[in-house]
Design an enzyme around this catalytic site. Structure first.
Site, short mmCIF file in Angstrom:
data_model
loop_
_atom_site.label_atom_id
_atom_site.label_comp_id
_atom_site.label_asym_id
_atom_site.label_seq_id
_atom_site.Cartn_x
_atom_site.Cartn_y
_atom_site.Cartn_z
N TYR A 98 0.95 -2.40 -3.73
CA TYR A 98 0.24 -3.39 -2.91
C TYR A 98 1.07 -4.67 -2.77
CZ TYR A 98 -3.91 -0.47 -2.83
OH TYR A 98 -4.78 0.57 -2.60
N GLU A 140 -9.32 2.62 -7.37
CA GLU A 140 -8.32 3.65 -7.67
C GLU A 140 -8.10 3.79 -9.17
OE1 GLU A 140 -5.16 2.25 -5.15
OE2 GLU A 140 -6.47 2.50 -3.40
#
Length: 399
Positions: A98, A140
């Site tokens: 990310y 996640e």
């Protein structure tokens, strides 16, 4: 969730940013792939990149998340985030990635919008990004923990124990863990990622629904050979599986994920599919039959012809095992003897849909949009209509 100051800035700049998102996402992927050439080779679907659908899906998800923050400041769009997180988990995405996305996405924003990206604007959209990213990272992490694996460590070698040619363009592969360990459990409707090495050395990944019930000793994936249409490329992975993978070969397969899962709470069910979208429905039907499900089940499927309808006999036979069930198959080219009222596209006008029905949809986006509209007209609650998209989720991009 979004600070008051940032909310005001995002609201004021959303029209401009939204209009520029196609250009922003195009520049983002160009920058990302130039800096990390292994990503388009071994992670991203090259076919989707060539067709531009991945860019559309990314733009749609960013816009939908920002709009939700403004319109529902005290709620998080968990359905959308869950769908994305399950896909990420099946690919082995980790939190560090990310940061990489953030770097290249915001460089693309500045490149496209230029001086309009003031420090205030940058800070506001940075807050939007990290609200979304941190929510996905948390979901996640939970998905990995539920599987008992480290973040990103979702891959195992599986042996191909059988192969069945279902139609001219559809084959089922029967799989078992190559190390002899038990196959991981899954919920009806979930999928796995499959990674194959192609002749040019790329290790491309695709998702395939598990078409057998969770109680099976082996796992089955049913793969349609994707032939390019209208200038789109052929499916690299599906062509490889059909042409090269035989009994005795091994495949790299992820742990099962996916948020289109059967909630067998005793409510009436409607399972609607088109084309190869029947695969998660077969898993659901087999599970319902094994579990002795008693509530009404309505099965709806649309296809080009009976010969194109993969697993057609299983689809009908599993439905018939349920005590209160009905199967309705529509074909565009049905052949002789097929009811006229079931010729053409799926039309639910003559199909009884019991009150309180929970509906599960899988197939091409136009099919699911049409069926969803018909179900809403029949009184099915929007919250009770669930869907799975094969490939990038363009529903958000088109809303």
């Amino acid at each position: 969730m979004l600070s008051e100051k940032s909310a005001a800035t995002v609201r004021a700049t959303l029209p401009a940013v939204g209009a520029a998102l196609p250009a922003i996402t195009e520049r983002f992927y160009a920058r990302l792939f130039a800096a990390r050439p292994e990503l388009p080779r071994d992670l991203f679907n090259r076919g989707n990149q060539a067709a531009g659908v991945q860019r559309q899906a990314l733009a749609g998800s960013i816009a939908a998340f920002a709009v939700h923050l403004l319109d529902h400041p005290d709620e998080r769009p968990d359905v959308m985030l869950g769908r994305i997180a399950h896909k990420h988990a099946s690919l082995g995405i980790t939190a560090e990635q990310y940061d990489v996305v953030h770097e290249h996405l915001f460089a693309a924003i500045v490149e496209v919008l230029g001086e309009a990206v003031t420090p205030e604007v940058a800070a506001a959209w940075d807050e939007v990004y990290w609200l979304m990213a941190n929510a996905l990272i948390a979901i996640e992490a939970r998905l990995y923990a539920e599987r008992g694996v480290a973040a990103g460590d979702v891959w195992r070698e599986w042996a191909v124990e059988g192969r069945v040619e279902e139609t001219a363009d559809v084959a089922t592969f029967l799989l078992r863990p190559a190390d002899g360990a038990p196959a991981p459990g899954f919920r009806p409707g979930q999928y796995v990622s499959v990674q194959v090495e192609l002749p040019d050395g790329a290790r491309q990944i695709r998702q395939y629904s598990l078409s057998s019930a969770p109680g099976s000793a082996t796992r089955s994936i049913t793969v349609k050979r994707v032939r390019g249409e209208g200038g789109s490329p052929d499916g690299e992975v599906s062509l490889h599986l059909h042409a090269r993978v035989q009994v005795g070969d091994r495949l790299r397969v992820s742990a099962p994920y996916g948020d289109l899962v059967l909630d067998d709470s005793g409510a009436p069910l409607l399972l609607a599919s088109a084309g190869i979208g029947c695969t998660p429905m077969l898993s659901m039907l087999e599970h319902l039959a094994d579990a002795g499900h008693r509530a009404p089940v309505t099965v709806v499927h649309g296809d080009r012809s009976p010969a194109d309808h993969a697993l057609r006999e299983d689809h009908a036979a599993l439905t018939a095992k349920l005590p209160d069930s009905a199967a309705h198959f529509w074909y565009e080219r049905p052949g002789s003897g097929h009811p006229v009222c079931r010729t053409g596209l799926v039309d639910l006008s003559s199909v009884a849909v019991p009150s309180g029905t929970r509906a599960y949809l899988c197939g091409p986006l136009p099919f699911m949009r049409a069926v969803r509209t018909q179900l809403l007209d029949k009184g099915v609650a929007a919250a009770d209509i669930h869907y799975e998209v094969f490939g990038p989720d363009l529903w958000l991009a088109h809303d």
